[in-house]
Motif scaffolding. Structure first.
Motif, mmCIF file in Angstrom:
data_model
loop_
_atom_site.group_PDB
_atom_site.id
_atom_site.type_symbol
_atom_site.label_atom_id
_atom_site.label_comp_id
_atom_site.label_asym_id
_atom_site.label_seq_id
_atom_site.Cartn_x
_atom_site.Cartn_y
_atom_site.Cartn_z
ATOM 1 N N THR A 12 0.780 -1.148 -0.023
ATOM 2 C CA THR A 12 0.061 0.116 -0.135
ATOM 3 C C THR A 12 0.909 1.366 0.001
ATOM 4 O O THR A 12 0.618 2.226 -0.702
ATOM 5 N N TRP A 15 2.350 1.602 -3.297
ATOM 6 C CA TRP A 15 1.189 2.135 -4.178
ATOM 7 C C TRP A 15 1.019 3.678 -4.174
ATOM 8 O O TRP A 15 0.823 4.164 -5.128
ATOM 9 N N THR A 48 -5.032 0.923 -10.165
ATOM 10 C CA THR A 48 -5.379 0.580 -8.813
ATOM 11 C C THR A 48 -6.108 -0.764 -8.782
ATOM 12 O O THR A 48 -5.902 -1.712 -7.993
ATOM 13 N N SER A 51 -3.635 -3.495 -10.143
ATOM 14 C CA SER A 51 -2.630 -4.041 -9.221
ATOM 15 C C SER A 51 -3.164 -4.738 -8.183
ATOM 16 O O SER A 51 -2.791 -5.761 -7.686
ATOM 17 N N TYR A 52 -4.254 -4.294 -7.549
ATOM 18 C CA TYR A 52 -4.914 -5.083 -6.244
ATOM 19 C C TYR A 52 -5.477 -6.333 -6.952
ATOM 20 O O TYR A 52 -5.530 -7.100 -5.951
ATOM 21 N N TYR A 55 -2.648 -8.679 -6.973
ATOM 22 C CA TYR A 55 -2.265 -8.739 -5.681
ATOM 23 C C TYR A 55 -3.153 -9.957 -5.044
ATOM 24 O O TYR A 55 -2.603 -10.677 -4.294
ATOM 25 N N PHE A 85 2.513 -4.353 -10.083
ATOM 26 C CA PHE A 85 2.673 -3.046 -10.683
ATOM 27 C C PHE A 85 3.095 -2.861 -12.027
ATOM 28 O O PHE A 85 2.393 -2.039 -12.738
#
Length: 113
Positions: A12, A15, A48, A51-52, A55, A85
């Motif tokens: 985070t 990010w 966002t 990437s999440y 993840y 990323f």
């Protein structure tokens, strides 16, 4: 703190740092027809979400397939960050470099009555 919690905090923080660092990149890369704020908001949302999502997939795999992934060391953590990323950055950059779509006309002058 568990290793996955430390990794989530690190993810985070990186990010947030990336979103601040990408402001000049978005201004340089955006399509000339798009507005700067609109291009940044598109970049922000695509980066966002992508990437999440990656993840969360890695966390799901870590829980079921590779239980020690995030606990093996800094090298694996860096690889996971890059894997999260890099595709997000490339997709978001592609999205802002495209020509923005034209809005449909607000009047019904072309519609047959």
């Amino acid at each position: 703190m568990q290793t996955s919690s430390v990794f989530a905090v690190m993810f985070t923080a990186l990010w947030l740092a990336a979103l601040i660092a990408f402001i000049p990149w978005v201004g340089k890369t955006r399509h000339p027809d798009s507005k700067p704020l609109g291009a940044y908001l598109i970049f922000l949302s695509v980066f966002t979400i992508t990437s999440y999502a990656i993840y969360l997939i890695i966390l799901a795999l870590q829980g079921s397939v590779w239980p020690g992934l995030l606990q093996t060391g800094l090298v694996h953590a860096i690889v996971v960050i890059i894997v999260c990323f890099l595709p997000a950055f490339l997709l978001a950059s592609w999205m802002i470099a495209r020509k923005p779509p034209k809005a449909p006309p607000l009047d019904d002058s072309g519609a047959a009555s």
